[in-house]
Enzyme design. Structure first.
Site, PDB file in Angstrom:
ATOM      1  N   ASP A 115      -0.810  -3.790   9.109  1.00  0.00           N
ATOM      2  CA  ASP A 115      -0.600  -3.167   7.773  1.00  0.00           C
ATOM      3  C   ASP A 115      -1.268  -3.616   6.760  1.00  0.00           C
ATOM      4  OD1 ASP A 115       1.375  -1.778   6.408  1.00  0.00           O
ATOM      5  OD2 ASP A 115       2.470  -3.500   5.838  1.00  0.00           O
ATOM      6  N   ASP A 117      -0.211  -3.096   2.559  1.00  0.00           N
ATOM      7  CA  ASP A 117       0.612  -3.866   1.625  1.00  0.00           C
ATOM      8  C   ASP A 117       1.464  -4.977   2.096  1.00  0.00           C
ATOM      9  OD1 ASP A 117       0.375  -2.057  -1.082  1.00  0.00           O
ATOM     10  OD2 ASP A 117       0.106  -0.544   0.808  1.00  0.00           O
ATOM     11  N   ASP A 311       4.725  -6.170   7.416  1.00  0.00           N
ATOM     12  CA  ASP A 311       5.801  -6.826   6.677  1.00  0.00           C
ATOM     13  C   ASP A 311       6.978  -6.107   6.409  1.00  0.00           C
ATOM     14  OD1 ASP A 311       4.262  -5.271   5.011  1.00  0.00           O
ATOM     15  OD2 ASP A 311       5.509  -6.589   3.297  1.00  0.00           O
TER      16      ASP A 311
END
Length: 383
Positions: A115, A117, A311
């Site tokens: 991922d 961000d 996240d």
């Protein structure tokens, strides 16, 4: 291994002729060799570049997080968070369990999914300023030289590429609804029968006019909410409320839902301080992971180990996909206990970088030792 929830292929599965990462060597290896040069260079630079900036980004993220997370952080700081300790027992640190993770990769090809961000860059108030550090970029480039590597993000693919700036990666933007292969080859990771080179997949192209219309509507109708930001991610629209006063969250939610009610082919999901408006098609980060594995030639391959690091809630689709496959490792980036299908955890992007560099070091040393072993065997055969 059962205690750490590593998901590995069942014994007895037919093994395909997949590339092998080489013999397994424990971590930490001898403190010398080619891998250490990369790691030392990155970590020295990281101390200078990531220090204050990363800390500030994480502090901002904590301040903008929910009251539940704020209480969890306070309890953790006080050293009395039994819930956090129990959660860590179920989702141990991927750094602390590094040897077990590389042991699970023995005889298998690791494929990395990352991922963006909150994983490669810290969470910041302005989504347009979520820049990754040069040291993180160096770490990701090094990983891509050793393993097939993909960035899977809710962001527009072009925007993620502008942040990452690495042409040798696979990019899956808009939660996997916009996928493209590397602009240049890194190490020939894909199998010979793969269709991965230049892969371009856009399963929601018919929704583009509708998405653009909704984007304009949301820009107009959130103007009255201070701090709200609408981001057009091509195949989805993100409405960020990180900078909105908590008293205004309900207004943002109602505005988004009110607009989307007029578009039955769209749906609203919630991520980390953001609402996502996207098509109702059955496509997510988990589907993107499976599509990329198939494109690389590993669809029905037992000798592959996908590793996904993320996240956000949207990354749970990928973690669940790994569990459905019965193979792979999911790593959640979080300082706080969360319901997750991931097996392991890392606390912040700095730990993600350390994990990536350890993988690079391990693989480079494994290759070096394999070459030495082959030379020794050749010398014995020639004697």
């Amino acid at each position: 291994m059962a205690q750490t929830s590593v998901v590995v292929p069942e014994v007895g599965m037919a093994a395909a002729a997949c590339p092998c990462p080489g013999p397994l060597f424990p971590y930490p290896p001898p403190r010398a060799g080619a891998g250490m040069a990369v790691r030392r260079k990155c970590l020295r630079a990281a101390q200078a570049e990531l220090g204050a900036g990363l800390l500030n980004g994480l502090v901002e993220s904590m301040r903008a997080s929910s009251p539940t997370h704020a209480r969890a952080a306070a309890a953790l700081a006080a050293g009395v968070d039994e819930e956090h300790d129990a959660w860590m027992a179920r989702h141990p640190s991927a750094l602390g369990k590094f040897e077990e993770i590389v042991a699970a990769s023995k005889g298998k090809q690791i494929v990395m999914f990352l991922d963006y961000d909150g994983t490669l860059s810290p969470i910041v108030n302005d989504p347009d300023a979520a820049f990754m550090s040069d040291t993180m970029r160096m770490a990701v480039r090094s990983v891509a030289k050793q393993f097939p590597t993909a960035i899977v993000s809710g962001r527009c693919r072009d925007k993620v590429f502008e942040f990452v700036k690495l042409a040798e990666l696979y990019y899956a933007g808009s939660h996997g609804m916009d996928i493209k292969g590397p602009a240049k080859s890194s190490a020939g990771h894909a199998k010979s029968n793969s269709k991965a080179k230049g892969v371009l997949f856009q399963p929601a192209s018919e929704f583009l006019p509708m998405i653009e219309q909704v984007n304009q509507r949301l820009i107009e109708e959130t103007k009255h909410v201070p701090g709200a930001k609408v981001e057009n991610n091509k195949f989805c629209v993100s409405v960020h409320f990180r900078n909105v006063d908590e008293k205004g969250w309900a207004a943002v939610a109602e505005t988004v839902k009110s607009v989307v009610r007029e578009y039955p082919k769209l749906r609203v999901t919630q991520g980390r301080m953001v609402f996502e408006v996207r098509p109702t098609i059955k496509w997510d980060k988990g589907k993107a992971l499976e599509f990329l594995l198939e494109s690389l030639g590993y669809a029905d391959c037992a000798d592959v180990l996908p590793v996904y690091i993320g996240d956000d809630r949207t990354d749970e689709d990928a973690f669940k996909a790994l569990r459905r496959r019965g193979q792979g490792i999911g790593i959640l980036v979080s300082k706080h206990p969360k319901e997750t299908s991931a097996s392991f955890s890392l606390q912040e992007p700095a730990e993600v970088m350390e994990f990536l560099l350890r993988l690079v070091e391990w693989k480079q040393l494994a290759k070096a030792r394999l070459r030495l072993r082959r030379r020794a065997d050749a010398a014995v055969a020639a004697a």
